[in-house]
Scaffold this motif. Structure first.
Motif, PDB file in Angstrom:
ATOM      1  N   ALA A 177       0.835  -1.204   0.000  1.00  0.00           N
ATOM      2  CA  ALA A 177       0.000   0.000   0.000  1.00  0.00           C
ATOM      3  C   ALA A 177       0.870   1.255   0.000  1.00  0.00           C
ATOM      4  N   ASP A 178       1.907   1.265   0.818  1.00  0.00           N
ATOM      5  CA  ASP A 178       2.811   2.418   0.864  1.00  0.00           C
ATOM      6  C   ASP A 178       3.492   2.640  -0.483  1.00  0.00           C
ATOM      7  N   ALA A 179       3.845   1.553  -1.160  1.00  0.00           N
ATOM      8  CA  ALA A 179       4.524   1.665  -2.457  1.00  0.00           C
ATOM      9  C   ALA A 179       3.572   2.113  -3.564  1.00  0.00           C
ATOM     10  N   ILE A 180       2.319   1.701  -3.489  1.00  0.00           N
ATOM     11  CA  ILE A 180       1.353   1.968  -4.560  1.00  0.00           C
ATOM     12  C   ILE A 180       0.639   3.304  -4.392  1.00  0.00           C
ATOM     13  N   ARG A 181       0.436   3.720  -3.166  1.00  0.00           N
ATOM     14  CA  ARG A 181      -0.323   4.946  -2.872  1.00  0.00           C
ATOM     15  C   ARG A 181       0.139   6.150  -3.717  1.00  0.00           C
ATOM     16  N   PRO A 182       1.449   6.392  -3.902  1.00  0.00           N
ATOM     17  CA  PRO A 182       1.875   7.562  -4.692  1.00  0.00           C
ATOM     18  C   PRO A 182       1.405   7.538  -6.156  1.00  0.00           C
ATOM     19  N   HIS A 183       1.035   6.383  -6.682  1.00  0.00           N
ATOM     20  CA  HIS A 183       0.547   6.285  -8.054  1.00  0.00           C
ATOM     21  C   HIS A 183      -0.922   6.698  -8.180  1.00  0.00           C
ATOM     22  N   LYS A 184      -1.591   6.896  -7.034  1.00  0.00           N
ATOM     23  CA  LYS A 184      -2.985   7.343  -6.984  1.00  0.00           C
ATOM     24  C   LYS A 184      -3.919   6.524  -7.887  1.00  0.00           C
ATOM     25  N   PRO A 185      -3.915   5.201  -7.727  1.00  0.00           N
ATOM     26  CA  PRO A 185      -4.759   4.384  -8.612  1.00  0.00           C
ATOM     27  C   PRO A 185      -6.244   4.543  -8.318  1.00  0.00           C
ATOM     28  N   ASP A 186      -7.029   4.460  -9.377  1.00  0.00           N
ATOM     29  CA  ASP A 186      -8.486   4.358  -9.248  1.00  0.00           C
ATOM     30  C   ASP A 186      -8.881   2.900  -9.044  1.00  0.00           C
ATOM     31  N   LEU A 187      -8.104   2.008  -9.676  1.00  0.00           N
ATOM     32  CA  LEU A 187      -8.377   0.571  -9.646  1.00  0.00           C
ATOM     33  C   LEU A 187      -7.083  -0.198  -9.457  1.00  0.00           C
ATOM     34  N   LEU A 188      -7.203  -1.334  -8.790  1.00  0.00           N
ATOM     35  CA  LEU A 188      -6.121  -2.307  -8.761  1.00  0.00           C
ATOM     36  C   LEU A 188      -6.573  -3.490  -9.600  1.00  0.00           C
ATOM     37  N   VAL A 189      -5.667  -4.005 -10.392  1.00  0.00           N
ATOM     38  CA  VAL A 189      -5.972  -5.118 -11.273  1.00  0.00           C
ATOM     39  C   VAL A 189      -5.140  -6.311 -10.841  1.00  0.00           C
ATOM     40  N   GLY A 190      -5.811  -7.424 -10.577  1.00  0.00           N
ATOM     41  CA  GLY A 190      -5.126  -8.659 -10.200  1.00  0.00           C
ATOM     42  C   GLY A 190      -5.129  -9.635 -11.353  1.00  0.00           C
ATOM     43  N   ILE A 191      -3.977 -10.301 -11.546  1.00  0.00           N
ATOM     44  CA  ILE A 191      -3.846 -11.308 -12.595  1.00  0.00           C
ATOM     45  C   ILE A 191      -4.124 -12.680 -11.996  1.00  0.00           C
ATOM     46  N   GLU A 192      -4.927 -13.461 -12.697  1.00  0.00           N
ATOM     47  CA  GLU A 192      -5.319 -14.795 -12.234  1.00  0.00           C
ATOM     48  C   GLU A 192      -4.100 -15.651 -11.914  1.00  0.00           C
ATOM     49  N   SER A 193      -4.135 -16.363 -10.873  1.00  0.00           N
ATOM     50  CA  SER A 193      -5.101 -16.338  -9.798  1.00  0.00           C
ATOM     51  C   SER A 193      -4.493 -15.784  -8.516  1.00  0.00           C
ATOM     52  N   ARG A 194      -3.202 -15.991  -8.320  1.00  0.00           N
ATOM     53  CA  ARG A 194      -2.616 -15.492  -7.075  1.00  0.00           C
ATOM     54  C   ARG A 194      -2.555 -13.973  -7.036  1.00  0.00           C
ATOM     55  N   GLY A 195      -2.599 -13.321  -8.177  1.00  0.00           N
ATOM     56  CA  GLY A 195      -2.680 -11.861  -8.182  1.00  0.00           C
ATOM     57  C   GLY A 195      -3.950 -11.357  -7.533  1.00  0.00           C
ATOM     58  N   PHE A 196      -5.025 -12.168  -7.580  1.00  0.00           N
ATOM     59  CA  PHE A 196      -6.271 -11.795  -6.898  1.00  0.00           C
ATOM     60  C   PHE A 196      -6.041 -11.716  -5.390  1.00  0.00           C
ATOM     61  N   LEU A 197      -5.241 -12.659  -4.869  1.00  0.00           N
ATOM     62  CA  LEU A 197      -4.985 -12.707  -3.431  1.00  0.00           C
ATOM     63  C   LEU A 197      -4.259 -11.464  -2.943  1.00  0.00           C
ATOM     64  N   VAL A 198      -3.487 -10.857  -3.816  1.00  0.00           N
ATOM     65  CA  VAL A 198      -2.741  -9.662  -3.465  1.00  0.00           C
ATOM     66  C   VAL A 198      -3.586  -8.411  -3.715  1.00  0.00           C
ATOM     67  N   ALA A 199      -4.194  -8.324  -4.874  1.00  0.00           N
ATOM     68  CA  ALA A 199      -4.888  -7.102  -5.276  1.00  0.00           C
ATOM     69  C   ALA A 199      -6.170  -6.839  -4.488  1.00  0.00           C
ATOM     70  N   ALA A 200      -6.943  -7.868  -4.190  1.00  0.00           N
ATOM     71  CA  ALA A 200      -8.243  -7.637  -3.532  1.00  0.00           C
ATOM     72  C   ALA A 200      -8.095  -7.027  -2.138  1.00  0.00           C
ATOM     73  N   PRO A 201      -7.289  -7.592  -1.234  1.00  0.00           N
ATOM     74  CA  PRO A 201      -7.170  -6.948   0.083  1.00  0.00           C
ATOM     75  C   PRO A 201      -6.471  -5.594   0.007  1.00  0.00           C
ATOM     76  N   LEU A 202      -5.579  -5.445  -0.947  1.00  0.00           N
ATOM     77  CA  LEU A 202      -4.890  -4.173  -1.118  1.00  0.00           C
ATOM     78  C   LEU A 202      -5.864  -3.091  -1.598  1.00  0.00           C
ATOM     79  N   ALA A 203      -6.797  -3.460  -2.479  1.00  0.00           N
ATOM     80  CA  ALA A 203      -7.819  -2.511  -2.926  1.00  0.00           C
ATOM     81  C   ALA A 203      -8.668  -2.035  -1.752  1.00  0.00           C
ATOM     82  N   LEU A 204      -9.020  -2.942  -0.854  1.00  0.00           N
ATOM     83  CA  LEU A 204      -9.772  -2.539   0.343  1.00  0.00           C
ATOM     84  C   LEU A 204      -8.956  -1.577   1.193  1.00  0.00           C
ATOM     85  N   THR A 205      -7.688  -1.885   1.366  1.00  0.00           N
ATOM     86  CA  THR A 205      -6.807  -1.038   2.171  1.00  0.00           C
ATOM     87  C   THR A 205      -6.696   0.365   1.577  1.00  0.00           C
TER      88      THR A 205
END
Length: 171
Positions: A41-69
């Protein structure tokens, strides 16, 4: 906290000569998983994303909780035939053959800022394909992020956007 303490190397998986970096112990350790999500989250926050995109399937495990955060939306890039509705596809070359990934056609609005996530960056082929697919639908791809990067495979050189990884392995 050293997150590498929560990664398990499994030799000869999925085939002989491959060392598989298993994130299951990290996911099972609540404190380590929380630290990983906070660091991403600290690394991504400066990019000011509107959306996080997860790549199937383990990328979902990373992107989904990070999007909530981060308070952003979450979108999936999946293998061919796994998403319902209208889709946009992108085919890309593998070492032996081709593969196709898809995104729902209305998942990203043109100009939306996105960061793409996966658990591991190896050769960069799938991530590069996902970035091209997202650009094809009009996304402003700001960055890519990973739990693990295999530096010796030089995948970062193929993706064309800034990349962040929490852990790197040189062999």
């Amino acid at each position: 906290m050293n997150l590498k303490d929560h990664i398990r190397g499994i030799p000869d998986f999925p085939k002989p000569g491959i060392l598989f970096y298993d994130i299951s112990p990290l996911l099972a350790h609540a404190e380590a998983w929380q630290v990983a999500i906070e660091r991403l989250a600290d690394a991504i926050r400066p990019h000011k994303p509107d959306l996080l995109v997860g790549i199937e399937s383990r990328g979902f495990l990373v992107a989904a909780p990070l999007a909530l955060t981060l308070g952003t939306g979450f979108v999936m890039v999946r293998k061919h035939g796994k998403l319902p509705g209208d889709k946009v596809a992108h085919s890309y070359d593998l070492e032996y053959g081709t593969d196709t990934i898809e995104i729902q056609s209305d998942a990203v609005k043109p100009g939306q800022r996105v960061v793409v996530l996966d658990d591991l960056l190896a050769t960069g082929g799938t991530m590069a394909a996902a970035i091209r697919l997202l650009q094809q639908v009009g996304a402003d791809v700001r960055a890519a992020a990973f739990l693990i990067e295999l530096n010796f495979l030089q995948g970062r050189d193929r993706i064309g956007v800034p990349a962040t990884s929490l852990m790197a392995y040189d062999e």
